[in-house]
Scaffold this motif. Structure first.
Motif, PDB file in Angstrom:
ATOM      1  N   UNK A 104       0.834  -1.202   0.000  1.00 24.89           N
ATOM      2  CA  UNK A 104       0.000   0.000   0.000  1.00 24.89           C
ATOM      3  C   UNK A 104       0.866   1.248   0.000  1.00 24.89           C
ATOM      4  N   UNK A 105       0.259   2.331  -0.482  1.00 27.26           N
ATOM      5  CA  UNK A 105       0.866   3.657  -0.436  1.00 27.26           C
ATOM      6  C   UNK A 105       0.232   4.441   0.701  1.00 27.26           C
ATOM      7  N   UNK A 106       1.053   5.005   1.545  1.00 31.14           N
ATOM      8  CA  UNK A 106       0.556   5.843   2.628  1.00 31.14           C
ATOM      9  C   UNK A 106      -0.216   7.013   2.023  1.00 31.14           C
ATOM     10  N   UNK A 107      -1.523   7.193   2.362  1.00 28.80           N
ATOM     11  CA  UNK A 107      -2.307   8.266   1.747  1.00 28.80           C
ATOM     12  C   UNK A 107      -1.804   9.660   2.105  1.00 28.80           C
ATOM     13  N   UNK A 108      -0.929   9.765   3.105  1.00 22.97           N
ATOM     14  CA  UNK A 108      -0.364  11.067   3.477  1.00 22.97           C
ATOM     15  C   UNK A 108       0.813  11.447   2.579  1.00 22.97           C
ATOM     16  N   UNK A 109       1.272  10.500   1.738  1.00 25.67           N
ATOM     17  CA  UNK A 109       2.395  10.754   0.843  1.00 25.67           C
ATOM     18  C   UNK A 109       1.885  10.788  -0.594  1.00 25.67           C
ATOM     19  N   UNK A 110       1.852  11.951  -1.204  1.00 23.37           N
ATOM     20  CA  UNK A 110       1.383  12.071  -2.581  1.00 23.37           C
ATOM     21  C   UNK A 110       2.365  11.357  -3.502  1.00 23.37           C
ATOM     22  N   UNK A 111       1.836  10.463  -4.323  1.00 23.23           N
ATOM     23  CA  UNK A 111       2.680   9.688  -5.230  1.00 23.23           C
ATOM     24  C   UNK A 111       1.915   9.409  -6.512  1.00 23.23           C
ATOM     25  N   UNK A 112       2.646   9.220  -7.601  1.00 26.30           N
ATOM     26  CA  UNK A 112       2.026   8.850  -8.878  1.00 26.30           C
ATOM     27  C   UNK A 112       2.423   7.436  -9.286  1.00 26.30           C
ATOM     28  N   UNK A 159       7.286  -3.279  -4.601  1.00 26.17           N
ATOM     29  CA  UNK A 159       7.851  -2.397  -3.587  1.00 26.17           C
ATOM     30  C   UNK A 159       8.603  -1.256  -4.266  1.00 26.17           C
ATOM     31  N   UNK A 160       8.356  -0.037  -3.803  1.00 22.83           N
ATOM     32  CA  UNK A 160       9.055   1.144  -4.312  1.00 22.83           C
ATOM     33  C   UNK A 160       9.219   2.117  -3.157  1.00 22.83           C
ATOM     34  N   UNK A 161       9.676   3.320  -3.469  1.00 19.95           N
ATOM     35  CA  UNK A 161       9.865   4.321  -2.427  1.00 19.95           C
ATOM     36  C   UNK A 161       8.553   4.665  -1.748  1.00 19.95           C
TER      37      UNK A 161
END
Length: 721
Positions: free
Chosen positions: A586-594, A604-606
């Motif tokens: 999952x992507x933390x919703x507090x971290x904007x990412x594309x 897995x990524x940053x």
């Protein structure tokens, strides 16, 4: 932190084994001085009502803590937040307009009306508001039952973690004019008054009137150009009960409550702040005001063959108004405010067999309609406020309907061995009829989702002898899913319901001629479809609620004991829990990412994080409580000092477990004490709560931390008449 938990556990277990106690006591009917033998006998009458019968706690196959009104006072429990300090395996994190109530790590972790609670509270037999209006005070209470583990058969879809049953005192038909008045003075200019009176009205009718009120100054020192309230309390509650018993077969009980709870505000600051929790800055309006009513009509009729018919009807209506500084400082300019109406209609029917034969059974039907109304112009997130292009606005309705059929049958295989089978079929739907203005972009959502489920329980109960009871069961629980609010990418998919499979073994025992009662149980849960908010899997710019795809494994054990040893009383409870998340990216919703992040495969990524093996949210590894009191005869009265200690170990507020973002909620160690002097119809108590004045975070929400109550002390006097 792991080392600290191991140290705390090493201290708690020996203490528990030495005291071997629990919190399950019935309230004394008269205000007489404590007598150990009398109280030991009273302990045998402790009952639980959650399974629609009045059943002895010691021979009921479930893990539960039962607290009388007197127990609540001794533990310093006046609102739901404080239950976590009097019962094992419970955590309550209050962030103002709602709470995260979890038992054994299961309950609620997301903060919206679509995510229903997993620990439902019943008041006088009616399921209450599942999110808002959580601050209703405890006054004139007969008992509070805290049930641990899924209660899928009788309570239904909002009890995956457990349930709480709060029962106020009933009128007494054929009794006298009697009651009590209690007053309280404390620090923070605290002034409280409550009382109740029983009024006989003829031979078959009686009324009971009870009131409660409290004023208290703010805990916070707030600087900055804020407006509204500083967090001072103005609480007003009243209850009317009417009981009519025209015959031995029929009783009609009506209760209506009114609550005006002006909490003032729930001031908060950023989770990363290092200042004192009660010294904050703000530059926005602050408000926290709930007004609501509840009416309950219960009819109980016993047929000539012993079968009982029961009808429980409920109507609840309330309005909650909230405003907060969303950035938690006087340097930012982000606000939140809302005004929400909620109305609930509910109806339950039961047929209950007598317990005289080898087979006993219960049949039931349930219906409920719950409607949220978001008033026009009142739900606003402003960043900054004042312009349609810088505000997120929402208005409309969210109606929900639930219907269910349920039943349970018990078969006495022998005089000592019983088999119980229970099940519940439920159907629910939720609809969004809302209009959103998302920073100048109008979005309309008209969407419906439906959910259905069958939950069941199979239990085997063995009464070894009059003092020992063993049980084992397998049970399931269900919590429905809900709708995601649109954010400009079309109509988002709903999130699915949660399911819990629970396996439990328990042993309840009575020792020393009834002076010591113990409960010991162990459990194992498979927790599927945990509902969590993450970044959109394909484009993680906005938050999106979905289900954890793999099973979360949870297991633990609990122990409770209550002991009357001469003039000593010892209560104790212990809960140990371990949890492990299944495979989940999952992507933390507090971290904007594309960068895309598939929940099953990653990669897995940053920004795409592998969460496998992490602890469940709001699932502390250790909860422990211990209460000790001793009675002394002083002249013609009784002096009883009491001290309690409660520990809730650290817990995570999100699955991302980012300490830098403030995700770790530190442990809570609360010491409460009182000295009570009783003489005849008078009781005077010197009390203190959170005596060490621990500064602890009571909840984390929207990047803000909310403080738990500081040290409070004062004097309380009660007069019975």
């Amino acid at each position: 932190m792991k080392g600290f938990r191991r140290h705390a556990l090493s201290v708690a277990i020996p203490l528990l084994l030495l005291t071997w106690g629990g919190t399950a006591a019935a309230q004394s009917a008269t205000p007489e001085a404590d007598d150990a033998d009398q109280q030991a006998r009273t302990l045998d009458t402790v009952v639980v009502t959650a399974e629609r019968r009045d059943e002895p706690l010691q021979t009921t196959p479930l893990a539960a803590t039962v607290l009388s009104g007197e127990d609540l006072e001794k533990w310093g429990v006046s609102v739901v937040d404080q239950l976590q300090f009097a019962t094992p395996s419970a955590t309550v994190n209050n962030f103002g307009q709602g709470i995260d109530f979890n038992i054994r790590g299961i309950g609620k972790a997301e903060h919206n009306t679509q995510t229903t609670t997993g620990v439902i509270t019943y008041r006088d037999g009616v399921a209450t508001f599942p999110g808002y209006f959580a601050g209703e005070p405890y006054y004139d209470i007969a008992s509070v039952e805290v049930l641990r583990g899924p209660q899928g058969t009788f309570v239904g879809q909002n009890a995956t973690g457990g349930a709480v049953f709060v029962t106020s005192k009933d009128p007494v038909v054929g009794g006298e004019v009697e009651g009590y008045v209690a007053g309280q003075l404390g620090n923070y200019s605290d002034v409280a008054l409550q009382g109740a009176i029983n009024l006989p009205i003829g031979e078959t009718l009686a009324a009971r009137i009870s009131v409660n009120g409290e004023n208290r100054d703010s805990f916070w020192d707030i600087t900055g150009p804020w407006t509204g309230s500083d967090g001072r309390l103005r609480s007003r509650s009243a209850r009317l009960g009417l009981l009519w018993t025209p015959s031995e077969a029929l009783s009609v009980l009506f209760k209506t409550d009114y609550n005006d709870l002006d909490m003032g505000a729930y001031p908060s600051d950023p989770v990363t702040a290092t200042n004192d929790l009660f010294d904050i800055t703000a530059n926005a309006e602050m408000k926290a005001h709930d007004r609501f009513t509840r009416s309950v009509l219960k009819l109980d009729y016993r047929f000539a063959n012993g079968i009982r018919f029961r009808s429980t009807s409920g109507y609840q209506q309330g309005q909650t108004a909230y405003a907060a500084d969303l950035d938690g400082t006087s340097t930012g300019n982000t606000i939140f405010r809302d005004v929400v109406d909620e109305t609930i209609w509910s109806q339950e029917f039961n047929l209950i067999s007598p317990e005289t034969g080898r087979i006993n059974w219960i049949l039931g039907a349930y219906w409920q309609k719950d409607t949220y109304t978001f008033l026009p112009g009142e739900f606003v997130i402003g960043a900054p406020p004042g312009s349609v292009f810088t505000e997120y606005r929402l208005e409309g309705t969210n109606p929900k309907k639930t219907s269910a059929l349920f039943g349970q049958v018990g078969f006495n295989i022998t005089d000592k061995l019983e088999l119980e089978l229970g099940g519940r079929y439920a159907h629910s739907d939720t609809t969004n009829n809302i209009d959103v203005s998302q920073y100048g972009t109008p979005i309309q959502s008209i969407q419906t989702a439906k959910f259905k489920n069958f939950s069941g329980k199979v239990a085997l109960n063995y009464e070894v002898d009059a003092n020992h009871f063993l049980y084992a069961f397998a049970a399931t629980g269900f919590r429905p899913g809900g709708l995601n609010v649109p954010v400009g990418f079309g109509v988002p998919a709903p999130f699915d319901g949660e399911k819990v499979q629970s396996f439990e073994l328990g042993w309840k025992a009575v020792w020393l001629d009834g002076r010591v009662h113990t409960q010991l149980n162990t459990f194992y849960n498979n927790y599927d479809n945990f509902q969590v908010t993450i970044g959109y899997p394909d484009l993680p710019v906005f938050g999106f609620e979905l289900n954890v795809p793999e099973t979360t494994k949870m297991h633990g054990f609990e122990a409770q004991v209550q002991a009357y040893l001469g003039k000593w009383r010892i209560d104790s409870g212990l809960g140990v829990l371990s949890s492990k998340l299944g495979q989940f990216y999952a992507t933390d919703p507090r971290s904007v990412s594309v960068l895309p992040c598939n929940p099953l495969t990653g990669p897995v990524s940053v920004s795409c994080i592998d969460l496998k093996g992490r602890d469940q949210t709001y699932a502390p590894e250790l909860t422990f409580n211990l209460g000790v009191q001793r009675s002394f005869t002083v002249g013609s009265g009784t002096l009883t000092p009491r001290i309690t200690y409660s520990h809730v170990s650290e817990q995570w507020a999100t699955l991302f477990q980012n300490e830098a973002r403030g995700d770790l909620i530190e442990s809570r160690n609360i010491v409460t004490a009182q000295i009570a002097w009783q003489r005849g119809d008078w009781l005077v108590t010197l009390y203190g709560t959170n005596l060490t004045d621990q500064r602890y975070v009571a909840a984390i929400n929207s990047g803000l931390r909310f403080a738990g109550a500081p040290r409070q002390f004062g004097l309380r006097a009660t007069k019975w008449f």
